[in-house]
Write an enzyme that holds these catalytic residues in place. Structure first.
Site, PDB file in Angstrom:
ATOM      1  N   GLY A  75     -39.216 109.374 -31.220  1.00 19.54           N
ATOM      2  CA  GLY A  75     -39.840 108.912 -32.460  1.00 19.54           C
ATOM      3  C   GLY A  75     -41.227 108.392 -32.204  1.00 19.54           C
ATOM      4  N   GLU A  91     -42.974 114.412 -33.697  1.00 17.66           N
ATOM      5  CA  GLU A  91     -42.620 113.607 -32.527  1.00 17.66           C
ATOM      6  C   GLU A  91     -41.534 114.280 -31.689  1.00 17.66           C
ATOM      7  OE1 GLU A  91     -43.907 110.929 -31.232  1.00 17.66           O
ATOM      8  OE2 GLU A  91     -45.290 110.255 -32.787  1.00 17.66           O
ATOM      9  N   GLU A  95     -42.200 115.244 -27.826  1.00 12.69           N
ATOM     10  CA  GLU A  95     -41.446 114.572 -26.764  1.00 12.69           C
ATOM     11  C   GLU A  95     -40.391 115.468 -26.130  1.00 12.69           C
ATOM     12  OE1 GLU A  95     -39.871 110.732 -27.830  1.00 12.69           O
ATOM     13  OE2 GLU A  95     -41.725 110.143 -28.823  1.00 12.69           O
ATOM     14  N   GLU A 145     -37.762 111.229 -19.318  1.00 15.37           N
ATOM     15  CA  GLU A 145     -36.562 112.052 -19.133  1.00 15.37           C
ATOM     16  C   GLU A 145     -35.756 112.030 -20.417  1.00 15.37           C
ATOM     17  OE1 GLU A 145     -33.134 110.583 -16.966  1.00 15.37           O
ATOM     18  OE2 GLU A 145     -34.202 108.763 -16.458  1.00 15.37           O
TER      19      GLU A 145
END
Ligand SMILES: [Zn+2]
Length: 179
Positions: A75, A91, A95, A145
């Site tokens: 987020g 996002e 990510e 990760e």
């Protein structure tokens, strides 16, 4: 009051530069010289609860402060003029390199977030997300990760951000249900 709160950090009127710029104890500053009133409002952010077919939730590890190295959900902040659902999709792509195929609104959570010694009052808008194609999945950008965890195995205290910790606790207790 936290030393990073805007009440203590904002000491001069942004319009005229006057130091006679005072906090009202609730949500705004007022300038005694030019009369300008500066409101501090909640800043919009998004959180994605991404589940796989087994109902496990996709967690990431934070690359940056605040709470660097702790468990988190994907987020981030909503950009100016951006829709919350578009911010969530952006996002998740940044990510995790995943395209969200379905998203349902879950809830909102107010929070505070200190960045560069200034406290931002945020409102986290939470979505439950589904993904069809996992082939590109890898952690990137703000995440070091990523991994799927069954909620019952998640240590809520390992989650670094207050609102995300509350959210994970509520999901774990079944107070918020994901379909
Ligand atoms: Zn002023």
């Amino acid at each position: 009051m936290n030393e990073c709160h805007p009440a203590l950090r904002f000491r001069f009127c942004p319009y005229c530069g006057s130091p006679r710029f005072t906090w009202d104890g609730e949500k705004s500053h007022h300038c005694a010289d030019c009369g300008h009133k500066l409101y501090t409002n909640e800043v919009g952010a998004v959180i994605a609860v991404i589940t796989n077919a087994e109902g496990e939730v996709l967690f990431v590890r934070r690359r940056f402060n605040p709470a660097k190295g702790t468990l988190d959900l994907p987020g981030g902040f909503i950009d100016l003029g951006e829709r919350a659902e578009d911010a969530m999709r952006r996002e998740v792509m940044e990510e995790l390199h995943l395209r969200v195929t379905r998203a349902d609104f879950l809830c909102t959570l107010p929070n505070t977030y200190v960045y560069d010694t200034l406290m931002y009052h945020t409102i986290d808008i939470v979505f439950h997300c589904e993904v069809e194609d996992w082939s590109a999945l890898r952690a990137d950008d703000d995440a070091t990760e990523c991994r799927f965890l069954p909620l019952e195995n998640v240590d809520v205290e390992a989650v670094g951000l207050d609102s995300v910790r509350r959210l994970v606790g509520m999901l774990k207790q079944g107070e918020i249900k994901i379909k």
